[in-house]
Design a protein around this motif. Sequence first.
Motif, PDB file in Angstrom:
ATOM      1  N   ALA A   2      35.893  61.277  36.710  1.00 44.12           N
ATOM      2  CA  ALA A   2      36.166  61.506  35.800  1.00 44.12           C
ATOM      3  C   ALA A   2      37.254  62.444  35.259  1.00 44.12           C
ATOM      4  O   ALA A   2      37.109  63.217  36.233  1.00 44.12           O
ATOM      5  CB  ALA A   2      34.257  62.472  35.568  1.00 44.12           C
TER       6      ALA A   2
ATOM      7  N   LYS B 226      37.931  64.537  32.913  1.00 51.54           N
ATOM      8  CA  LYS B 226      37.638  65.295  32.450  1.00 51.54           C
ATOM      9  C   LYS B 226      37.631  66.701  33.140  1.00 51.54           C
ATOM     10  O   LYS B 226      37.701  67.418  32.921  1.00 51.54           O
ATOM     11  CB  LYS B 226      36.446  64.993  31.545  1.00 51.54           C
TER      12      LYS B 226
ATOM     13  N   TYR C 229      37.317  71.591  36.074  1.00 49.37           N
ATOM     14  CA  TYR C 229      36.864  72.369  34.915  1.00 49.37           C
ATOM     15  C   TYR C 229      37.059  73.604  35.104  1.00 49.37           C
ATOM     16  O   TYR C 229      36.769  74.344  34.568  1.00 49.37           O
ATOM     17  CB  TYR C 229      34.825  71.934  34.600  1.00 49.37           C
TER      18      TYR C 229
ATOM     19  N   HIS D  21      24.166  59.126  30.515  1.00 44.83           N
ATOM     20  CA  HIS D  21      25.002  61.003  31.632  1.00 44.83           C
ATOM     21  C   HIS D  21      24.011  61.821  31.643  1.00 44.83           C
ATOM     22  O   HIS D  21      24.107  61.861  30.207  1.00 44.83           O
ATOM     23  CB  HIS D  21      26.202  60.905  31.067  1.00 44.83           C
TER      24      HIS D  21
ATOM     25  N   GLY E  49      27.951  61.323  35.240  1.00 44.09           N
ATOM     26  CA  GLY E  49      28.153  61.706  35.895  1.00 44.09           C
ATOM     27  C   GLY E  49      26.934  62.808  36.688  1.00 44.09           C
ATOM     28  O   GLY E  49      26.208  63.092  36.172  1.00 44.09           O
ATOM     29  N   GLY E  50      27.467  64.254  36.927  1.00 47.48           N
ATOM     30  CA  GLY E  50      26.510  65.121  37.331  1.00 47.48           C
ATOM     31  C   GLY E  50      25.576  65.341  38.407  1.00 47.48           C
ATOM     32  O   GLY E  50      24.642  66.143  38.517  1.00 47.48           O
TER      33      GLY E  50
ATOM     34  N   GLU F  67      30.265  57.542  37.492  1.00 40.64           N
ATOM     35  CA  GLU F  67      31.401  58.913  37.026  1.00 40.64           C
ATOM     36  C   GLU F  67      31.546  60.405  37.540  1.00 40.64           C
ATOM     37  O   GLU F  67      31.643  60.468  36.539  1.00 40.64           O
ATOM     38  CB  GLU F  67      32.012  58.257  35.493  1.00 40.64           C
ATOM     39  N   PRO F  68      31.229  60.352  38.463  1.00 40.33           N
ATOM     40  CA  PRO F  68      31.304  62.778  38.952  1.00 40.33           C
ATOM     41  C   PRO F  68      32.160  62.968  38.850  1.00 40.33           C
ATOM     42  O   PRO F  68      33.319  62.012  38.506  1.00 40.33           O
ATOM     43  CB  PRO F  68      30.966  61.820  40.645  1.00 40.33           C
ATOM     44  N   GLY F  69      32.692  63.575  38.447  1.00 41.26           N
ATOM     45  CA  GLY F  69      33.455  64.666  38.309  1.00 41.26           C
ATOM     46  C   GLY F  69      34.231  65.401  39.366  1.00 41.26           C
ATOM     47  O   GLY F  69      34.669  65.827  39.980  1.00 41.26           O
ATOM     48  N   THR F  70      32.899  66.411  38.727  1.00 47.69           N
ATOM     49  CA  THR F  70      33.030  67.469  40.123  1.00 47.69           C
ATOM     50  C   THR F  70      32.720  67.530  41.017  1.00 47.69           C
ATOM     51  O   THR F  70      33.519  67.784  42.269  1.00 47.69           O
ATOM     52  CB  THR F  70      31.440  68.766  39.869  1.00 47.69           C
TER      53      THR F  70
HETATM   54  C1  LIG Z   1      29.844  60.833  30.457  1.00 47.73           C
HETATM   55  C2  LIG Z   1      30.555  61.795  31.374  1.00 47.73           C
HETATM   56  N1  LIG Z   1      30.754  61.509  32.520  1.00 47.73           N
HETATM   57  C3  LIG Z   1      30.624  62.058  33.038  1.00 47.73           C
HETATM   58  C4  LIG Z   1      31.227  63.530  33.385  1.00 47.73           C
HETATM   59  C5  LIG Z   1      31.449  63.893  34.370  1.00 47.73           C
HETATM   60  O1  LIG Z   1      30.339  64.840  34.775  1.00 47.73           O
HETATM   61  P1  LIG Z   1      29.852  66.166  36.651  1.00 47.73           P
HETATM   62  O2  LIG Z   1      31.441  66.671  36.643  1.00 47.73           O
HETATM   63  O3  LIG Z   1      29.083  66.885  36.211  1.00 47.73           O
HETATM   64  O4  LIG Z   1      29.879  64.941  37.445  1.00 47.73           O
HETATM   65  C6  LIG Z   1      30.718  64.374  32.522  1.00 47.73           C
HETATM   66  C7  LIG Z   1      30.941  65.587  32.279  1.00 47.73           C
HETATM   67  O5  LIG Z   1      30.457  66.351  31.047  1.00 47.73           O
HETATM   68  C8  LIG Z   1      30.906  63.073  31.377  1.00 47.73           C
HETATM   69  O6  LIG Z   1      30.517  64.172  29.379  1.00 47.73           O
END
Ligand SMILES: Cc1ncc(COP(=O)(O)O)c(C=O)c1O
Length: 389
Positions: A54, A56, A347, A183, A218-219, A250-253
């Motif tokens: 992810a 973001k 983040y 998500h 994600g999450g 689709e994890p980000g953290t």
């Molecule tokens: C649609 C979607 N996918 C993936 C993520 C990534 O989540 P995380 O970083 O908590 O794993 C987010 C985070 O807000 C999200 O909104």
Amino acid sequence: MMMQTKTAGPGSFSGFDLSSVPSPCFVTDMARLEDNLRLLNAVTEASGARILTALKAFSLWSTAPLVSRYLAGTCASGLYEARLARAHYSGLLSCFAPAYKTDEMDELAGLCDHIIFNTPQQISRFANQATAQGAELGLRVNPCLPQGEVEKYDPAAPRSRLGTPVSQLADYHFDQISGLHIHSLCEQGFSELANVISVVKPLLDRAGGRLSWLNLGGGHMITAPDYDREALINCLCDLKQRYDLDIYLEPGTAIAFDAGILVGEVMDIMENDGPIAILDISATCHMPDVLEAPYRPALLAEADTGTGVLVRLGGPSCLAGDVIGDYWFDHLPVPGQRLAFLDQAHYSMVKTTTFNGVPLPALALWDSRTDSLQLQKQFSYEDFEGRLS
Ligand SMILES: Cc1ncc(COP(=O)(O)O)c(C=O)c1O
């Protein structure tokens, strides 16, 4: 309510020379990043589920070749991240946004493999445009199962605007999409995902083979030491076998968890009912989640609680609340002294601002296996000036 930092500790950063970079500076450890990527790749190998990064959360694109070596692609939040994904990363590109604009859809759908919509209305509006560019369509569903520590970070909280509430899903919606997207977690473990899956399964039963993929968002703190990866793998295998779907996460953290620090320095020490250090790190400009969550980031080599001196650490901006937290030091810090906050890769650099003209932190890549250090980027006055006209 205060969120807790999830860091598992400094890891290799306890051996990092804080004076070897300009201040402030985000330092990412390529070795730790690769360890995280290996763990994620092992989940793919064992379950067949594909993992997208992810952007973001972490889009330090100089690490894209490494990330792309281990993961199946990227997840974008709109046109700019989709462009970044195609410019630097490889693999599948999936995009979700709460709403899209007509004038961006042609380009976006041309870049993305999956376009995920927030509502059936958005699908009606953009389906033809998106499919004409070859994108597959998905719908984000809100399981309406709040499990977050803090409502602000819980996409399934009451009155959430993120995802179509599961009760509104009609049978004909399954005919308009190739995949479902859910998500609804934030820095959570497998047991919370298991709760979500119990809402997802009846939907997949209803879809009755009309879908070709499921994106579980994600999450997921998959790379945290206490995450039950075995249970995740079993769950993903079961879903795949039962429903014959391509499964995406689709994890980000989890990609950059504990892989970065923010190095800064003390600029001054003052006294107002206790010592206060003014840093060149600002909570509001450099670590906005500290104020937004809020949470108290862990400090590298903080003295034991109750020993030495308790010092309030704050930023150089005019915001009265630009306070990072109160920290224990063996001795009162002195101007010029370096310090670092842990777990600052995700983040953080994606959310920085230049409010008050506070300079942006430099970006450095470090490899704790070899101690090699590369200063990737330093920002200047022109970066600040260029944001306005
Ligand atoms: C649609 C979607 N996918 C993936 C993520 C990534 O989540 P995380 O970083 O908590 O794993 C987010 C985070 O807000 C999200 O909104």
